[in-house]
Design a protein around this motif. Structure first.
Motif, short mmCIF file in Angstrom:
data_model
loop_
_atom_site.label_atom_id
_atom_site.label_comp_id
_atom_site.label_asym_id
_atom_site.label_seq_id
_atom_site.Cartn_x
_atom_site.Cartn_y
_atom_site.Cartn_z
N ASP A 254 1.06 -1.35 0.16
CA ASP A 254 0.57 -0.04 -0.20
C ASP A 254 0.72 0.85 -0.14
OD1 ASP A 254 -2.67 0.70 -0.23
OD2 ASP A 254 -3.11 0.00 1.92
N THR A 256 -1.00 4.32 1.05
CA THR A 256 -1.99 5.42 1.73
C THR A 256 -0.73 5.66 2.58
OG1 THR A 256 -2.50 3.34 3.19
CG2 THR A 256 -4.06 3.25 1.03
N HIS A 260 -1.21 9.99 2.38
CA HIS A 260 -1.44 10.65 3.20
C HIS A 260 -0.57 12.13 3.34
CE1 HIS A 260 -3.08 12.20 7.71
NE2 HIS A 260 -3.68 11.44 7.10
N ASP A 400 -7.77 -0.37 -7.25
CA ASP A 400 -7.85 0.10 -5.78
C ASP A 400 -6.60 0.94 -5.27
OD1 ASP A 400 -10.49 -1.19 -6.15
OD2 ASP A 400 -9.85 -2.74 -5.50
N TRP A 401 -5.79 0.49 -5.31
CA TRP A 401 -4.43 1.33 -5.16
C TRP A 401 -4.92 2.73 -5.43
CZ3 TRP A 401 -0.54 3.88 -6.78
CH2 TRP A 401 0.69 4.10 -6.10
N ALA A 403 -7.43 4.28 -6.28
CA ALA A 403 -8.59 4.99 -4.83
C ALA A 403 -8.24 4.69 -3.54
CB ALA A 403 -10.03 4.00 -4.72
N ARG A 404 -7.35 4.04 -2.93
CA ARG A 404 -7.08 4.16 -1.84
C ARG A 404 -5.53 5.71 -1.55
NH1 ARG A 404 -7.11 -1.16 -2.21
NH2 ARG A 404 -4.62 -1.24 -2.60
N CYS A 405 -5.13 5.44 -2.89
CA CYS A 405 -3.87 6.58 -2.67
C CYS A 405 -4.69 7.81 -2.47
CB CYS A 405 -3.04 6.58 -3.41
SG CYS A 405 -1.63 5.66 -3.64
N ARG A 406 -5.68 8.22 -3.78
CA ARG A 406 -6.57 9.70 -3.76
C ARG A 406 -7.17 9.73 -2.11
NH1 ARG A 406 -8.09 10.02 -9.17
NH2 ARG A 406 -9.77 10.95 -8.89
N THR A 407 -7.95 8.88 -1.99
CA THR A 407 -8.45 8.78 -0.67
C THR A 407 -7.46 9.68 0.17
OG1 THR A 407 -10.54 7.20 -1.20
CG2 THR A 407 -9.38 7.97 0.96
N ALA A 408 -6.71 9.06 0.92
CA ALA A 408 -5.52 9.57 1.80
C ALA A 408 -5.23 10.34 1.82
CB ALA A 408 -3.70 7.92 1.63
N GLU A 411 -7.95 12.87 2.39
CA GLU A 411 -7.77 12.77 3.81
C GLU A 411 -6.14 13.73 4.48
OE1 GLU A 411 -7.83 9.15 4.89
OE2 GLU A 411 -10.32 8.95 4.42
#
Length: 466
Positions: A254, A256, A260, A400-401, A403-408, A411
């Motif tokens: 990951d 993330t 972040h 998914d990788w 998408a998780r990076c974009r969210t983190a 945030e």
């Protein structure tokens, strides 16, 4: 002839200097990766300025025992689109010798057959360690030399550092001195202060440690100053975010935590820029002009890239939504931003501390446009697109990788800025769309095999309301 007189040989007859070099430049200049006018014929050259940084007219150079360094600013005349576009000006640092040693053979430009440098060999001077060392010495003793002015900020610059030329940049040239400094030489130069000097200086004054503060710089003292190069601390041991992301993908890890932290770093830079420089409001008229400019870029790209045409109606809804918000009276604070933010413009130290670099903005855009206050979401959209690029470059594609990076990342940005960029989805979608359209045009022109990467985003963004 005295040495003082002989040092002026090359420039004493400047009317013949450039014509004597023109046949060599016609062949050499279009082949350089930083030359922006590829695909258009060069019709003529004109000399903006010429400065002997190391005398080229001395007897030692003519005899083969010496080296000269000639700094030129040359305007290149080409047919342009639109026709009224100004001709590009390029910075050249030409070494001059009677003959090149084998180690400098790759830097050869050619032998001059007429004019003040007849019989001399000219070459790309930045490949010559002796001439690269001379540049550092000029920064150590600021002042004016011919049409050039050297300035310094902060403590004294160390001497005797071995230079090495980096070969990774596309639009500029960089030298690293020891492990202490990096010097970026701007090849295509514009009147006015380059943002890659202006913004790091402003951030340093605000005490923002996310960007290496300029140590020294040099400019051309033409009627309007032109920023020619910036010397900054070299972040030895730091790795760029693009390579770190690709490594994480290859290892199935990951990203993330890193995303972040990178979001926090971006927010800190935006906050410092907003404190240091004006933050004009975008009212109805400016917001509508912003949306209209995005529409124009979309339409121009669709004319050049047929694959984009079916998506134009869906993509345009993103821009229309922003225009509608402006029409209803919504306004936002604009400010100076990075302008071309992606993973390759970031560096991560061994302790996980992120820095942002290369504040020049998109080199293809006019300098006036790059210095214009913009919405911070432009940088955010660029980084979100970069996560998608990283994920798409890996096989198999790991959506998914990304998408998780974009969210983190969002945030992390919200944690530091107190404002979540996802809270204004119309702005974020419009800027992501504008960036993806730019990517489609770039890839179609330069890397057609990469075109599926932005086209996947185009499909997603065009159907966002479905």
């Amino acid at each position: 002839m005295s040495e003082a007189a002989s040092t002026r040989v090359a420039l004493a007859d400047s009317t013949t200097l450039l014509p004597s070099l023109a046949p060599l430049l016609h062949q050499w200049l279009p082949r350089q990766r930083w030359f922006a006018g590829k695909g258009r014929p060069v019709t003529a050259f004109s000399l903006v300025s010429a400065t002997e940084m190391l005398p080229v007219g001395t007897e030692s150079v003519a005899a083969g025992t010496g080296t000269g360094l000639l700094h030129l600013l040359v305007r290149v005349h080409q047919p342009s689109t639109p026709p009224q576009s100004p001709d590009d000006c390029y910075q050249l640092l030409l070494g001059v010798r009677a003959a090149l040693p084998p180690r400098l053979a790759p830097a050869l430009i050619g032998q001059v057959t007429e004019g003040p440098l007849t019989g001399r060999t000219v070459y790309e001077g930045l490949h010559d360690p002796r001439l690269a060392e001379l540049l550092l010495e000029r920064f150590r003793t600021p002042g004016t030399l011919g049409a050039l002015r050297f300035d310094r900020s902060g403590p004294a610059i160390a001497a005797g550092l071995a230079p090495r030329l980096l070969d990774t940049e596309q639009s500029n040239t960089s030298l690293v001195y020891g492990d202490a400094y990096i010097l970026k030489i701007f090849r295509r130069v514009f009147p006015g202060t380059n943002p890659d000097l202006e913004l790091p200086l402003a951030l340093a004054q605000e005490g923002c440690g996310r960007v290496p503060a300029p140590v020294a710089w040099f400019e051309a003292t033409t009627p309007r100053p032109l920023t020619l190069g910036v010397l900054q601390p070299f972040l030895s041991g730091a790795e760029d975010g693009w390579q770190l992301a690709l490594r994480a993908l290859a290892e199935g890890r990951d990203f993330t935590d890193e995303a972040h932290a990178l979001g926090r770093a971006t927010a800190e830079v935006h906050t410092a820029l907003a404190a240091a420089l004006p933050t004009p409001a975008l009212h109805r008229a400016q917001t509508e002009r912003l949306a209209a400019s995005m529409v124009r870029r979309l339409e121009a790209a669709a004319q050049a890239v047929p694959e984009l045409v079916p998506y134009v109606p869906g993509l345009r809804t993103a821009f229309d939504a922003v225009a509608a918000l402006g029409h209803r009276g919504r306004d936002w604070a604009a400010q100076r931003v990075h302008g071309d933010l992606h993973l390759g413009q970031t560096l991560c130290a061994a302790d996980g501390f992120w820095s942002l670099i290369d504040f020049e903005g998109e080199p293809a855009r006019p300098l006036r446009e790059r210095r214009r206050p913009q919405l911070p979401v432009r940088d955010i959209a660029g980084m979100l697109r970069s996560f998608d690029y990283a994920a798409r470059s890996h096989r198999p594609w790991n959506a998914d990788w990304a998408a998780r990076c974009r969210t983190a990342y969002c945030e992390g940005y919200a944690r530091a800025a107190g404002l979540d960029p996802r809270g204004e989805p119309e702005l974020l979608r419009a800027h992501e769309t504008d960036k993806a359209v730019y990517e489609v045009l770039y890839e179609a022109r330069h890397r057609p095999h990469w075109l599926p990467v932005p086209m996947a985003a185009i499909h997603r963004l065009a159907t966002a309301d479905d």
